[in-house]
Design a protein around this motif. Structure first.
Motif, PDB file in Angstrom:
ATOM      1  N   TYR A 225     -86.719  51.048 -43.823  1.00 50.24           N
ATOM      2  CA  TYR A 225     -85.279  50.927 -44.384  1.00 50.24           C
ATOM      3  C   TYR A 225     -85.329  49.659 -45.338  1.00 50.24           C
ATOM      4  N   GLU A 226     -86.144  48.815 -45.113  1.00 50.82           N
ATOM      5  CA  GLU A 226     -86.014  47.869 -46.075  1.00 50.82           C
ATOM      6  C   GLU A 226     -86.406  48.255 -47.651  1.00 50.82           C
TER       7      GLU A 226
ATOM      8  N   GLY B 180     -81.106  41.795 -38.483  1.00 51.09           N
ATOM      9  CA  GLY B 180     -81.444  40.824 -39.519  1.00 51.09           C
ATOM     10  C   GLY B 180     -80.560  39.743 -39.409  1.00 51.09           C
ATOM     11  N   ARG B 181     -79.639  39.410 -38.609  1.00 52.67           N
ATOM     12  CA  ARG B 181     -78.776  38.485 -38.331  1.00 52.67           C
ATOM     13  C   ARG B 181     -79.726  37.296 -37.571  1.00 52.67           C
TER      14      ARG B 181
ATOM     15  N   ASP C 260     -87.614  46.122 -36.424  1.00 53.95           N
ATOM     16  CA  ASP C 260     -89.182  46.084 -36.537  1.00 53.95           C
ATOM     17  C   ASP C 260     -89.634  44.906 -37.199  1.00 53.95           C
ATOM     18  N   ASN C 261     -88.673  44.063 -37.844  1.00 51.38           N
ATOM     19  CA  ASN C 261     -89.320  42.926 -38.583  1.00 51.38           C
ATOM     20  C   ASN C 261     -88.861  41.589 -38.026  1.00 51.38           C
ATOM     21  N   PRO C 262     -89.797  40.945 -37.643  1.00 55.40           N
ATOM     22  CA  PRO C 262     -89.388  39.398 -37.013  1.00 55.40           C
ATOM     23  C   PRO C 262     -89.057  38.647 -38.122  1.00 55.40           C
ATOM     24  N   PRO C 263     -88.258  37.480 -37.901  1.00 53.63           N
ATOM     25  CA  PRO C 263     -87.982  36.479 -38.689  1.00 53.63           C
ATOM     26  C   PRO C 263     -88.930  35.673 -39.449  1.00 53.63           C
ATOM     27  N   VAL C 264     -88.934  35.535 -40.602  1.00 52.35           N
ATOM     28  CA  VAL C 264     -90.085  34.846 -41.540  1.00 52.35           C
ATOM     29  C   VAL C 264     -89.486  33.540 -41.709  1.00 52.35           C
TER      30      VAL C 264
ATOM     31  N   VAL D 161     -85.203  31.012 -43.667  1.00 51.39           N
ATOM     32  CA  VAL D 161     -85.474  32.159 -42.681  1.00 51.39           C
ATOM     33  C   VAL D 161     -84.961  33.664 -43.352  1.00 51.39           C
ATOM     34  N   SER D 162     -85.893  34.442 -43.223  1.00 50.03           N
ATOM     35  CA  SER D 162     -85.413  35.671 -43.726  1.00 50.03           C
ATOM     36  C   SER D 162     -85.945  36.806 -42.449  1.00 50.03           C
ATOM     37  N   ASP D 163     -85.084  37.928 -42.589  1.00 48.28           N
ATOM     38  CA  ASP D 163     -85.359  38.882 -41.741  1.00 48.28           C
ATOM     39  C   ASP D 163     -85.049  40.262 -42.439  1.00 48.28           C
ATOM     40  N   ARG D 164     -86.047  41.085 -43.119  1.00 46.08           N
ATOM     41  CA  ARG D 164     -85.887  42.178 -43.718  1.00 46.08           C
ATOM     42  C   ARG D 164     -84.961  43.500 -42.965  1.00 46.08           C
TER      43      ARG D 164
END
Length: 716
Positions: free
Chosen positions: A306-307, A382-383, A341-345, A373-376
């Motif tokens: 999706y990203e 993604g919040r 499917d993406n953990p926060p970075v 902090v980002s989440d794809r």
């Protein structure tokens, strides 16, 4: 070219969080500017917005984040935002409606400035078609209104500078209809406007022109060749012209997406329909999806993310296997559904992502680090919510695009010189994903501690007659600060001892605190004295404290008794007593002085030699008395050796020879008792003075009388 610079929009917003400030600056610049083009004076604009910059520092601030460091940078000395090379917006952001470069800078006072630079598009590209010629076959049975999708032109420019319309060589049989795709791009469909007759004309050639929205517009052309074929009674027909479906990201290969069905009532090969993607479908889409040519089933063949892309448009055509078939077309819009499917970075924006240093004097609200902090993922997936774990004197302040870690309490390196911080980030997906990042905060030293003496009052006892340079004692002060801030040196505070500078009595080693005597002390002159010792550290400014030192000087038996009575001449005293003195007659009193104190100065008396059988001496008061009577036959004189000694550990003594004479002159005056020689001496002196006074008066009267008789006589 700097006149083309468009820093037209400058939005300044100051958000204060205790001691930290966040400032937003927005600029714009056109693409294709030469390297070194000045976009803005960030230092000037930030300072006007309240950004605290120290003009004494060579570097006004440092860049902690730059989304395109190869394209733009800030000169740390001048504060100018400049381009590092020509910027091609079409390559940097492709078809995105907004092209933004983000920078974040931090001042020496840890204030934050967020800079957004919008890259403005120029109409520097012309539309182009994927091939030089478009070949079409259209059955003569195609009815007016039949639409056939055409290959689209591509223009790297975005927005209004992209492809806006298409034009076809004017004719009566065919026209163009312009449509817009979901991504905003435009394509054309060829529309049959009148019936075709193969026998009249079987081939047509036109040119299609694609135009962008520039002024003047750029254009690209392609040839269109249309071949009119014999009719095929029936053509495939889709139930709908457009289909919309959705599929979760990360769907495994062969996951069904949609089964298309185009009907053709013909029999045999004329009714056998095959499906395929039409030419507009790009290569990436063909990697992700495939269509079964016989069943029309669209399935997943690649990894959907999706990203990477969340909408795909599939142009599908259905064509029978009969001669001169007219294909049917439909559009399938595939929406990719986001999954968590993406953990926060977590990214720590600091010089060292594993170690952050902060001064122990940093006030509450002081920014020590930036955190992004980002989440794809999108939506709730993604919040992200962040928090700082543990009971530490720091807190997390969240902003729109990043967070800051602030001091939230008093820091004291001497109590706690290092903290291990952990940032935890959680998204809002189900199931929730989280991540954590740990780093170390090292507290740097400030000169905030005074030297502290081990005790405020020192006392040392030393015997008099010490050797000059002798060690007396050591004072010690500790400073818990580091380096020069904790390096302690000692000095004696100026003062006076018996009207003499204290520096003539003692000295101190400035490094060790050892105190030494500079002279031999005399208890009889100075029994004790005090002075202050100053301890100061090496910080700037220096901090100091003091302690009092008292030196007590002990007496030593260093003074010999001195006999003061009876009067001595060359160590000998002569005493006269009457011959008829009885037993216990006071011959004389021996007195001795000793300047020492205590036992060292306590004197007792004794007779060591001589005619001790006739006399005795009181050891305490020194009285010498007779122990027998004297007769006419007794000798005229007697000798005694009198000793006066103190009671020091090593006793000191003085002796004198006392000659005692029996005086006959005193025998005729027994009734008068013993004669006081001193009284006789005083009476004699008084008599002589009286006679002299009378004589002077007589001479004065005589002179006055003679002066009256003889005026010239000089009485003098």
């Amino acid at each position: 070219m700097e006149s083309l610079l468009l820093p037209v929009l400058l939005l300044l917003a100051v958000l204060w969080t205790q001691a930290a400030a966040l400032i937003n600056l927005k600029y714009s610049v056109e693409e294709e500017q030469r390297a070194g083009t000045v976009i803005a004076n960030v230092a000037k604009d930030a300072r006007e917005a309240g950004f605290a910059l120290d003009p004494r520092q060579a570097s006004a601030f440092r860049v902690v984040s730059n989304s395109a460091p190869h394209l733009v940078d800030i000169n740390p000395s001048s504060g100018l935002l400049v381009t590092k090379q020509k910027i091609d917006r079409d390559l940097l952001c492709r078809q995105s409606p907004k092209c933004i470069i983000s920078l974040e800078v931090m001042s020496s006072s840890m204030e934050i400035c967020v800079i957004k630079v919008e890259i403005k598009d120029l109409n520097d590209n012309a539309p182009s078609f994927p091939a030089a010629q478009i070949e079409l076959e259209i059955s003569e049975a195609a009815s007016p209104g039949t639409r056939i999708p055409l290959d689209s032109a591509y223009d790297p420019d975005s927005g209004s500078f992209g492809v806006q319309t298409y034009e076809l060589t004017p004719n009566e049989l065919f026209g163009l209809e312009i449509k817009t795709r979901g991504d905003g791009s435009r394509f054309a469909e060829l529309v049959v406007e009148k019936s075709l007759d193969r026998e009249t004309q079987s081939h047509y050639s036109f040119r299609i022109t694609a135009l962008d929205g520039g002024d003047p517009p750029h254009l690209g052309t392609v040839g269109l060749s249309i071949k009119v074929t014999d009719s095929n009674d029936n053509n495939p027909v889709f139930g709908e012209s457009t289909y919309s479906v959705s599929v979760p990201e990360n769907s495994p290969p062969n996951t069904p997406v949609i089964r298309l069905n185009a009907t053709d009532p013909d029999e045999g090969t004329n009714g056998q329909v095959v499906y395929s993607f039409y030419g507009y479908v790009n290569d990436r889409t063909r990697e992700l999806f495939q269509i079964d040519p016989h069943s029309g089933l669209v399935t997943v063949t690649g990894a959907l993310d999706y990203e990477e892309g969340h909408v795909y448009e599939l142009d599908v055509q259905a064509k029978d296997l009969g001669p001169n078939s007219i294909p049917a077309h439909c559009k399938v819009t595939v929406s990719v559904l986001d999954t968590n499917d993406n953990p926060p970075v977590i990214n720590l924006l600091s010089v060292n992502s594993e170690l952050v240093e902060v001064s122990e004097s940093a006030p509450p609200g002081y920014v020590i680090a930036l955190v992004r902090v980002s989440d794809r993922d999108s939506g709730l997936n993604g919040r992200v919510q962040c928090r700082l774990l543990g009971n530490v004197p720091f807190r997390l302040q969240e902003y729109e695009s990043f967070s800051t870690i602030l001091v939230d309490g008093r820091l004291d390196r001497e109590q706690h010189d290092q903290y291990n911080l952990t940032i935890q980030a959680r998204d809002g997906g189900v199931p929730m994903l989280q991540s954590a990042k740990s780093f170390t905060v090292r507290i740097t030293d400030e000169n905030d501690n005074h030297p502290h003496f081990s005790k405020p009052y020192y006392q040392v006892i030393v015997q008099e007659n010490n050797t000059p340079g002798a060690y007396l004692l050591s004072v010690s002060a500790r400073d818990p600060d580091l380096g020069l801030n904790g390096s302690v040196s000692y000095q004696i505070v100026p003062s006076q001892v018996r009207d003499m500078p204290v520096f003539t009595y003692v000295s101190i080693n400035p490094n060790s605190g050892d105190i030494y005597a500079l002279r031999s002390f005399n208890h009889e002159q100075t029994k004790a004295f005090e002075f202050k010792v100053l301890a100061k550290d090496g910080g700037l400014p220096s901090l100091q404290s003091n302690a009092t030192v008292r030196v007590i000087i002990l007496d030593v038996n260093d003074n010999t008794p001195v006999i003061t009575a009876p009067p001595l001449i060359n160590g000998t005293a002569e005493v006269y007593i009457p011959r008829n003195s009885g037993i216990g007659y006071l011959v004389t009193v021996v007195k001795a002085d000793d300047y020492d104190e205590g036992e060292n100065g306590r004197v007792t008396y004794d007779m060591t030699e001589g005619d001790r059988g006739f006399f005795e001496i009181d050891q305490i008061n020194g009285e010498v008395r007779t122990t027998r009577t004297f007769s006419e036959s007794s000798k005229a004189s007697y000798e005694l050796i009198v000793v006066a000694h103190d009671h020091g550990k090593t006793s000191l003594s003085a002796s004198a020879l006392v000659l005692i004479y029996l005086s006959p002159a005193l025998d005729a005056q027994e009734s008068m008792g013993s004669v006081n020689l001193s009284l006789i001496f005083i009476i004699a002196l008084g008599s002589i003075a009286g006679i002299l006074f009378v004589t002077m008066i007589f001479v004065a009267i005589k002179c006055k009388r003679d002066n009256k008789e003889i005026r010239t006589y000089n009485c003098r």
